[in-house]
Design a protein around this motif. Structure first.
Motif, PDB file in Angstrom:
ATOM      1  N   ASP A 185      -8.634   0.430   3.144  1.00  0.00           N
ATOM      2  CA  ASP A 185      -7.803  -0.005   2.250  1.00  0.00           C
ATOM      3  C   ASP A 185      -6.620   0.529   0.921  1.00  0.00           C
ATOM      4  O   ASP A 185      -7.506   0.905   0.198  1.00  0.00           O
ATOM      5  CB  ASP A 185      -8.417  -1.345   1.716  1.00  0.00           C
ATOM      6  CG  ASP A 185      -6.950  -2.150   1.513  1.00  0.00           C
ATOM      7  OD1 ASP A 185      -7.618  -3.676   0.864  1.00  0.00           O
ATOM      8  OD2 ASP A 185      -5.417  -1.776   0.745  1.00  0.00           O
ATOM      9  N   PRO A 186      -6.273   1.777   1.184  1.00  0.00           N
ATOM     10  CA  PRO A 186      -5.889   2.558   0.220  1.00  0.00           C
ATOM     11  C   PRO A 186      -5.733   1.770  -1.227  1.00  0.00           C
ATOM     12  O   PRO A 186      -6.361   2.369  -2.337  1.00  0.00           O
ATOM     13  CB  PRO A 186      -4.444   3.194   0.778  1.00  0.00           C
ATOM     14  CG  PRO A 186      -4.489   3.660   1.702  1.00  0.00           C
ATOM     15  CD  PRO A 186      -4.741   1.992   3.125  1.00  0.00           C
ATOM     16  N   LEU A 187      -4.927   0.870  -1.379  1.00  0.00           N
ATOM     17  CA  LEU A 187      -4.758   0.021  -2.665  1.00  0.00           C
ATOM     18  C   LEU A 187      -6.040   0.196  -3.567  1.00  0.00           C
ATOM     19  O   LEU A 187      -5.780   0.040  -4.288  1.00  0.00           O
ATOM     20  CB  LEU A 187      -4.013  -1.132  -2.703  1.00  0.00           C
ATOM     21  CG  LEU A 187      -2.767  -0.778  -2.135  1.00  0.00           C
ATOM     22  CD1 LEU A 187      -1.672  -2.479  -2.126  1.00  0.00           C
ATOM     23  CD2 LEU A 187      -1.594  -0.855  -3.640  1.00  0.00           C
ATOM     24  N   GLN A 188      -7.266  -0.319  -2.426  1.00  0.00           N
ATOM     25  CA  GLN A 188      -8.385  -0.699  -3.406  1.00  0.00           C
ATOM     26  C   GLN A 188      -8.577   0.460  -3.808  1.00  0.00           C
ATOM     27  O   GLN A 188     -10.028   0.594  -4.862  1.00  0.00           O
ATOM     28  CB  GLN A 188      -9.335  -1.046  -2.058  1.00  0.00           C
ATOM     29  CG  GLN A 188     -10.768  -1.665  -2.193  1.00  0.00           C
ATOM     30  CD  GLN A 188     -10.460  -3.314  -2.667  1.00  0.00           C
ATOM     31  OE1 GLN A 188      -9.735  -3.756  -2.460  1.00  0.00           O
ATOM     32  NE2 GLN A 188     -11.249  -3.370  -4.033  1.00  0.00           N
ATOM     33  N   LEU A 190      -6.942   2.725  -5.641  1.00  0.00           N
ATOM     34  CA  LEU A 190      -5.939   2.471  -6.955  1.00  0.00           C
ATOM     35  C   LEU A 190      -6.794   1.318  -7.604  1.00  0.00           C
ATOM     36  O   LEU A 190      -6.801   1.375  -8.879  1.00  0.00           O
ATOM     37  CB  LEU A 190      -4.535   2.099  -6.264  1.00  0.00           C
ATOM     38  CG  LEU A 190      -4.095   3.167  -6.089  1.00  0.00           C
ATOM     39  CD1 LEU A 190      -2.429   3.006  -6.099  1.00  0.00           C
ATOM     40  CD2 LEU A 190      -3.870   5.080  -6.651  1.00  0.00           C
ATOM     41  N   ARG A 191      -7.684  -0.003  -7.077  1.00  0.00           N
ATOM     42  CA  ARG A 191      -7.530  -0.942  -8.181  1.00  0.00           C
ATOM     43  C   ARG A 191      -9.105  -0.330  -8.284  1.00  0.00           C
ATOM     44  O   ARG A 191      -9.606  -1.005  -9.695  1.00  0.00           O
ATOM     45  CB  ARG A 191      -8.517  -1.922  -7.038  1.00  0.00           C
ATOM     46  CG  ARG A 191      -7.650  -2.649  -6.240  1.00  0.00           C
ATOM     47  CD  ARG A 191      -7.916  -3.777  -5.177  1.00  0.00           C
ATOM     48  NE  ARG A 191      -6.349  -3.883  -4.814  1.00  0.00           N
ATOM     49  CZ  ARG A 191      -5.865  -5.463  -4.590  1.00  0.00           C
ATOM     50  NH1 ARG A 191      -6.576  -6.161  -4.980  1.00  0.00           N
ATOM     51  NH2 ARG A 191      -5.051  -5.845  -3.734  1.00  0.00           N
ATOM     52  N   PHE A 196      -5.571   1.717 -16.104  1.00  0.00           N
ATOM     53  CA  PHE A 196      -4.303   2.110 -15.390  1.00  0.00           C
ATOM     54  C   PHE A 196      -2.942   1.793 -16.596  1.00  0.00           C
ATOM     55  O   PHE A 196      -2.945   1.210 -17.924  1.00  0.00           O
ATOM     56  CB  PHE A 196      -3.675   0.951 -13.759  1.00  0.00           C
ATOM     57  CG  PHE A 196      -4.041   1.260 -13.166  1.00  0.00           C
ATOM     58  CD1 PHE A 196      -2.753   2.331 -12.596  1.00  0.00           C
ATOM     59  CD2 PHE A 196      -4.772   0.244 -12.380  1.00  0.00           C
ATOM     60  CE1 PHE A 196      -3.312   3.058 -11.264  1.00  0.00           C
ATOM     61  CE2 PHE A 196      -4.514   1.469 -11.012  1.00  0.00           C
ATOM     62  CZ  PHE A 196      -4.049   2.276 -10.380  1.00  0.00           C
ATOM     63  N   VAL A 199       2.012   1.731 -11.860  1.00  0.00           N
ATOM     64  CA  VAL A 199       1.783   2.910 -10.707  1.00  0.00           C
ATOM     65  C   VAL A 199       3.664   2.467  -9.896  1.00  0.00           C
ATOM     66  O   VAL A 199       4.291   1.251 -10.000  1.00  0.00           O
ATOM     67  CB  VAL A 199       0.873   1.630 -10.004  1.00  0.00           C
ATOM     68  CG1 VAL A 199       0.460   1.714  -8.366  1.00  0.00           C
ATOM     69  CG2 VAL A 199      -0.355   1.235 -10.457  1.00  0.00           C
TER      70      VAL A 199
ATOM     71  N   THR B  47      -3.492  -3.114   1.953  1.00  0.00           N
ATOM     72  CA  THR B  47      -2.562  -2.852   1.418  1.00  0.00           C
ATOM     73  C   THR B  47      -1.630  -2.223   2.618  1.00  0.00           C
ATOM     74  O   THR B  47      -0.327  -2.588   2.825  1.00  0.00           O
ATOM     75  CB  THR B  47      -2.961  -0.873   2.007  1.00  0.00           C
ATOM     76  OG1 THR B  47      -4.008  -0.804   0.491  1.00  0.00           O
ATOM     77  CG2 THR B  47      -1.814  -0.300   1.513  1.00  0.00           C
ATOM     78  N   TRP B  68      -4.598  -8.730  -9.229  1.00  0.00           N
ATOM     79  CA  TRP B  68      -3.598  -6.261  -9.711  1.00  0.00           C
ATOM     80  C   TRP B  68      -2.623  -6.225  -9.047  1.00  0.00           C
ATOM     81  O   TRP B  68      -1.966  -5.834  -9.426  1.00  0.00           O
ATOM     82  CB  TRP B  68      -4.669  -5.390  -8.599  1.00  0.00           C
ATOM     83  CG  TRP B  68      -4.776  -4.222  -8.834  1.00  0.00           C
ATOM     84  CD1 TRP B  68      -5.748  -3.995  -9.800  1.00  0.00           C
ATOM     85  CD2 TRP B  68      -3.981  -2.959  -8.424  1.00  0.00           C
ATOM     86  NE1 TRP B  68      -5.628  -2.291 -10.169  1.00  0.00           N
ATOM     87  CE2 TRP B  68      -4.204  -1.813  -9.042  1.00  0.00           C
ATOM     88  CE3 TRP B  68      -3.077  -3.383  -7.278  1.00  0.00           C
ATOM     89  CZ2 TRP B  68      -4.104  -0.816  -8.302  1.00  0.00           C
ATOM     90  CZ3 TRP B  68      -2.635  -2.131  -6.795  1.00  0.00           C
ATOM     91  CH2 TRP B  68      -2.970  -0.784  -7.651  1.00  0.00           C
TER      92      TRP B  68
END
Lengths: 756, 78
Positions: A185-188, A190-191, A196, A199, B47, B68
């Motif tokens: 889960d790529p956004l995971q 970033l989280r 930050f 984005v 995602t 988020w």
């Protein structure tokens, strides 16, 4: 401008020159640790000096360049063409600033923006530090995505930078298309980034009908700007290093420009050390010791080194008590050692802290040199020249003693003294001239860079070969050769050298060889600029001259090939069919001839079609004294520079032919016209009675020989030729004046200009 | 079911939306491109779901329930 600033300007120029040379050599000869080291040190020292004279824009830029060189030195970045171009650009920029600083004492108002732009460019070549960090693509500009991200989110970035002055990074994360199947889960990821700033999530191939979207294929590009430290970021993305690029964009933030505390502290300490070394006297000296001690102590305290702060404070107090900075300098040296493990005791600036210990560092050796303003040496050269001239008067005096007073003994004694003075004056003159002798290579200095840049722009392959750079030459000559050489190299690259395709077709190697060779011939220096290009077509020159109306067509038809080539030195002639920004504006060769003429030199050119062109500059080794011929004409005495005189001929009247209104005679199969100097100069008085033989001096001007008739030749002398001054400075026809042994002032004629 | 069609035609996202929700969401948005998307009650978006939302650009109702995503990602409507 105070002495510190003057020293800075002089040093900076030297360092820029040196770094430029080394960068070009690095590209040409390949990687060498020693060379990289020198380049790095040059940038490092420049940065330090810029800080010392408080030029933050310059420091900022050089800091980035230094980082880049450090990466190259550490093997984290390849010294490719991109990196070298960037470093050279940086030096150009710094050089401009140094000029501005020299002229105005400040940097131009645009310096801040220029610095930021240059810093970004330099930083874009920086690989992320740390071995485990994902790679940015080396050798690229600041990537498009990063600039776009910065542009889109500028507001947010600027706003947050106030809150988060620490390092800022731009992150580009392009997950694999199949990552969803791998349970990612790529956004995971970033989280997890703690600090930050912005984005930006976008589809890689924007557009395309929704119906064709495969929901299980990741087509996103995740862009982010974040604070925090790089290690933290690298840890987050440790499993996807191939998909992530992290770029340092801290240069954006003025407050964040020095994120490296250790480097900052060292910089501050180093600055104070240099300051102390410069300030070795003066009333405020004690005050400076105190200030330096405080600054250094605070700096190391900031780095949580209380022990070092105490050391400095104690040393500072002791130094103030003794009114001697040595103690403090020693302590600062120790501090720097402690801050940098593995550092040498002294980096060789050779100040008091070096304690007189011998060191092998080249900078220390350089310190044995004395930097002297050129004008002071010039003054010495002139004085020595006067002395040489003055001693000539002793001969005159000795003759008078003998002829007027009949005292042979005294006359002989004076002559004896004269010999001694002669010798001394000659030696002194030679020694002082030696002061001004520099390797002629100084005039070659800009040429490797010029060749590199031009050949790239023209898409030609050229190798520059220089020989005889070490030939010692008068600085005054070297300075005046600079411009002609630049013109010649430009011309050779633009007009002479063919494109690689043309060269292949002609059966030549693709890479052209441009040779610069200096050699000494007696008291002359010959510099040859030789290319193996297409050569010059004399007929093309002739046609051009005809088109430009420089010569009538019948005059052109009468010219030999050599004479046609000679036309290339005429003003307003350029053989390039198209005007380029490189050369071909019709200036160039005439400038070359003028500049070389001015220092008593000659230019000649030989060329062979398809084989190449050689331009030969023949100049005196030094231009302090000139050899002149003293002549008499219509009852007056003049000097004529010997180098203008090709030969002197006594012409018997039977050889003289009347050609229309002019007289002329045949000299080695060429008809040479005779002009009377008295007529040329409109001198009053009657002509000397026509005797059997008439005395002429043959002058070559503009490729033609002319015989100038004079009445007598008196003498040949070495004189210091002084330019005409005051009202006469613009008088045409005079090369200058010279003081003779008997105190008389001799007018020296510029025969070539009289003839033209 | 975390992806649902409301009686009024609007689509809602509820709770934790995983990778498996991307496909049904896409199908619904393809069927009714004009339908608004209510994401106020979702708690976490995978995602893949975000990708569908970005690609389709539907009319969004309210603040995203995933804080988020709500703070950092602002999809533009197609």
């Amino acid at each position: 401008m105070n002495p510190l600033h003057e020293q800075f300007v002089a040093e900076a120029r030297e360092l820029i020159d040196q770094a430029t040379d080394d960068l070009i050599a690095l590209e040409r000869d390949g990687f060498s640790a020693e060379r990289i080291d020198r380049i790095f040190r040059a940038f490092h020292t420049l940065k330090g000096s810029a800080g010392l004279v408080e030029l933050p824009a310059m420091s900022l830029t050089l800091h980035a360049a230094e980082d880049l060189m450090a990466a190259v030195r550490a093997g984290r970045q390849q010294p490719g063409a991109g990196v070298i171009s960037r470093a050279l650009e940086c030096l150009d920029q710094v050089s401009q600033w140094v000029d501005a600083f020299d002229a105005d004492g400040v940097l131009p108002p645009s310096a801040g923006d220029e610095a930021r732009a240059m810093t970004e460019k330099l930083r874009s070549h920086l690989p992320p530090d740390g071995e485990h960090a994902p790679l940015t693509s080396p050798g690229s500009e600041l990537p498009e995505w990063a600039s776009r991200l910065i542009e889109t989110k500028r507001e947010a970035i600027l706003q947050r930078i106030g809150e988060r002055p620490e390092a800022n990074f731009a992150i580009s994360y392009e997950p694999h298309a199949g990552c969803f199947f791998d349970g990612e889960d790529p956004l995971q990821l970033l989280r997890q980034i703690p600090h930050f700033v912005a984005v930006y999530v976008e589809l890689r191939d924007d557009g395309g009908p929704l119906s064709e979207l495969d929901p299980f294929e990741c087509r996103l590009r995740l862009l982010a700007i974040a604070g925090g430290d790089r290690d933290e970021l690298s840890a987050i993305f440790r499993l996807v290093p191939d998909q992530v690029r992290i770029i340092d964009i801290r240069a954006l933030a003025v407050k964040a420009e020095e994120p490296d505390d250790a480097a900052l502290i060292q910089g501050v300490v180093e600055e104070q050390r240099q300051m102390l070394r410069v300030a070795i006297s003066g009333e405020d000296f004690v005050g400076r010791i105190g200030a330096a001690a405080r600054v250094v102590a605070n700096a190391v305290r900031h780095g949580r080194r209380e022990d070092l702060a105490d050391l400095i404070t104690r040393a500072g107090a002791a130094a103030i008590a003794q009114r001697n900075a040595t103690l403090l300098l020693t302590a600062i040296g120790e501090t720097l050692d402690a801050l940098t493990p593995g550092r040498r005791t002294d980096d060789g600036h050779g100040g008091p802290a070096a304690g007189g210990a011998p060191t092998q560092d080249p900078e220390a050796r350089a310190n044995r040199w004395l930097r002297v303003d050129q004008s002071r040496v010039d003054a010495l050269v002139n004085l020595a020249g006067e002395l040489v001239v003055l001693r000539n008067s002793f001969a005159h005096l000795a003759r008078r003693i003998e002829s007027e007073f009949g005292d042979q003994d005294l006359s002989r004694a004076v002559k004896g003294e004269q010999d001694a003075i002669d010798r001394l004056a000659d030696d002194m003159h030679a020694a002082i001239l030696q002061l001004r002798m520099v390797p002629i290579g100084q005039a070659f200095r800009p040429l490797p860079r010029l060749t590199r840049d031009l050949s790239r722009r023209l898409h030609k392959k050229v190798e520059l070969v220089t020989r005889g750079e070490t030939t010692p030459t008068d600085k005054a000559v070297v300075d005046r050769l600079l411009e002609p050489l630049i013109h010649l190299v430009r011309n050779a690259l633009d007009h002479g050298v063919e494109t690689p395709a043309e060269r292949r077709a002609a059966g030549k190697a693709e890479t052209a060889i441009l040779t610069l060779e200096a050699s000494r011939l007696g008291d002359r220096i010959v510099v040859e600029v030789r290319d193996d290009g297409r050569g010059i077509d004399p007929a093309a020159i002739g046609r051009k001259a005809g088109e430009r109306g420089l010569l009538a067509s019948d005059a052109l038809a009468a010219l030999s090939d050599d004479q046609m080539l000679e036309l290339i030195f005429f003003t307003g002639l350029s053989t390039a069919t198209q005007i380029t920004d490189v050369s071909g504006r019709g200036v160039g060769m005439d400038v070359v001839r003028t500049s070389v003429d001015q220092i008593g030199g000659r230019v000649s050119l030989t060329t062979r079609a398809g084989v190449g062109t050689t331009v030969r500059l023949d100049v005196p080794v030094n231009i302090a004294t000139s050899r002149i011929m003293v002549i008499e004409c219509a009852g007056q005495t003049f000097g004529i520079p010997m180098d203008a005189v090709a030969e002197t001929v006594r012409v018997t009247s039977d050889r003289i032919r009347q050609i229309k209104n002019n007289e002329g005679f045949v000299l080695r199969d060429r008809v040479v016209p005779i002009c009377s100097l008295a007529e040329l100069m409109n001198l009053p008085g009657q002509r000397a009675p026509a005797s059997d033989a008439r005395l002429v001096i043959v002058i070559h001007a503009g490729g033609n020989a002319t015989a100038v008739e004079i009445d007598a030749i008196r003498d040949r002398l070495d004189v210091v030729l002084k330019p005409m001054q005051g009202l006469l400075s613009n008088a045409p026809g005079y090369a200058g004046t010279a003081l003779l042994g008997d105190g008389a002032v001799l007018l020296v004629l510029d025969v070539k200009s009289i003839l033209s | 079911m975390t992806v649902r069609r409301q009686d009024n035609g609007a689509i809602t996202l509820d709770g934790v939306c995983g990778v498996e929700d991307a496909e049904p969401l896409l199908q619904m948005l393809l069927a009714t491109p004009e339908a608004p998307l209510d994401w106020t009650r979702c708690e976490h978006l995978h995602t893949a779901v975000v990708q569908v939302v970005l690609a389709a650009g539907p009319e969004l109702v309210g603040q995203c329930g995933d804080p988020w995503v709500g703070q950092w990602i602002t999809p533009t409507q197609r």
